[in-house]
Scaffold this motif. Structure first.
Motif, short mmCIF file in Angstrom:
data_model
loop_
_atom_site.label_atom_id
_atom_site.label_comp_id
_atom_site.label_asym_id
_atom_site.label_seq_id
_atom_site.Cartn_x
_atom_site.Cartn_y
_atom_site.Cartn_z
N PRO A 6 0.81 -1.23 0.00
CA PRO A 6 0.00 0.00 0.00
C PRO A 6 0.85 1.28 0.00
O PRO A 6 0.49 2.26 -0.65
N MET A 7 1.99 1.25 0.69
CA MET A 7 2.84 2.44 0.72
C MET A 7 3.50 2.66 -0.64
O MET A 7 3.61 3.80 -1.10
N GLY B 196 -3.71 8.25 -3.21
CA GLY B 196 -2.41 7.95 -2.62
C GLY B 196 -2.33 8.10 -1.12
O GLY B 196 -1.75 7.24 -0.44
N VAL B 197 -2.86 9.18 -0.57
CA VAL B 197 -2.72 9.43 0.87
C VAL B 197 -3.37 8.33 1.72
O VAL B 197 -2.74 7.84 2.67
N PRO B 198 -4.60 7.90 1.43
CA PRO B 198 -5.15 6.80 2.22
C PRO B 198 -4.30 5.52 2.15
O PRO B 198 -4.16 4.81 3.15
N LEU B 199 -3.71 5.25 0.99
CA LEU B 199 -2.83 4.09 0.86
C LEU B 199 -1.55 4.27 1.68
O LEU B 199 -1.06 3.33 2.31
N LEU B 200 -1.01 5.48 1.68
CA LEU B 200 0.18 5.76 2.48
C LEU B 200 -0.09 5.59 3.97
O LEU B 200 0.72 5.01 4.69
N VAL B 201 -1.22 6.08 4.42
CA VAL B 201 -1.59 5.94 5.83
C VAL B 201 -1.77 4.46 6.17
O VAL B 201 -1.27 3.98 7.20
N LYS B 202 -2.45 3.74 5.30
CA LYS B 202 -2.63 2.30 5.51
C LYS B 202 -1.27 1.59 5.59
O LYS B 202 -1.03 0.76 6.46
N GLY B 203 -0.38 1.94 4.69
CA GLY B 203 0.95 1.34 4.68
C GLY B 203 1.75 1.69 5.93
O GLY B 203 2.46 0.84 6.48
#
Length: 170
Positions: A109-110, A126-133
């Motif tokens: 995810p990151m 992108g930001v939700p994926l970065l937070v998840k990662g």
């Protein structure tokens, strides 16, 4: 001692590592979305920042903590290693330097979050994926930071490069 955490862009996993190292994030729990997004330089650096050292502060032992994005370069970290070694030999530098790669902690995810947010400028994806990662990898990042500190204290070398690939296999 100087710690330099490095990763591809210098704006995600290395920032997380520096933040755990400096105790800006609590290592006893998963970070919140707001804590992650409030970190200095988290998801803010761009391509032109690659190779630039960013100072994050000094830890409780007085050691300086930096990050650097290396991009696809296979020569940046070895080049910095050679420069630091030369400065040591010429007695122009007396600080031990540890280069620690945070790339082995980066979950899928990151990776995709960075691609969508930094390259395609699609923060809403992108930001939700970065937070998840960041949440998914927080234990791995803490383990990497602890490993980096342990090696730094035990190894008598003046300059150390840690690729940390062995941590990923656990």
């Amino acid at each position: 001692m100087i710690y330099i955490y490095n990763c591809y862009g210098g704006t995600h996993s290395s920032v997380l590592a520096a933040s755990y190292h400096l105790e800006l994030l609590d290592d006893t729990r998963e970070p919140t979305k707001d804590e992650i997004l409030a970190l200095p330089n988290f998801n803010k650096l761009v391509y032109g920042n690659r190779g630039e050292l960013f100072y994050y502060g000094s830890d409780k032992d007085g050691n300086e903590v930096y990050t650097v994005g290396r991009g696809r370069s296979k020569i940046l970290i070895p080049g910095l290693y050679n420069l630091a070694s030369m400065l040591h030999k010429q007695k122009l530098l007396d600080e031990k330097i540890i280069f620690s790669s945070t790339s082995p902690t980066v979950p899928l995810p990151m990776t995709f979050g960075g691609l969508f947010s930094r390259w395609l400028k699609l923060d809403f994806i992108g930001v939700p994926l970065l937070v998840k990662g960041a949440k998914q990898s927080y234990k791995d990042v803490i383990e990497l930071v602890n490993h980096t500190k342990k090696v730094a204290k035990k190894d008598n070398s003046e300059v150390i490069i840690l690729d940390n690939k062995e941590l990923k296999k656990k």
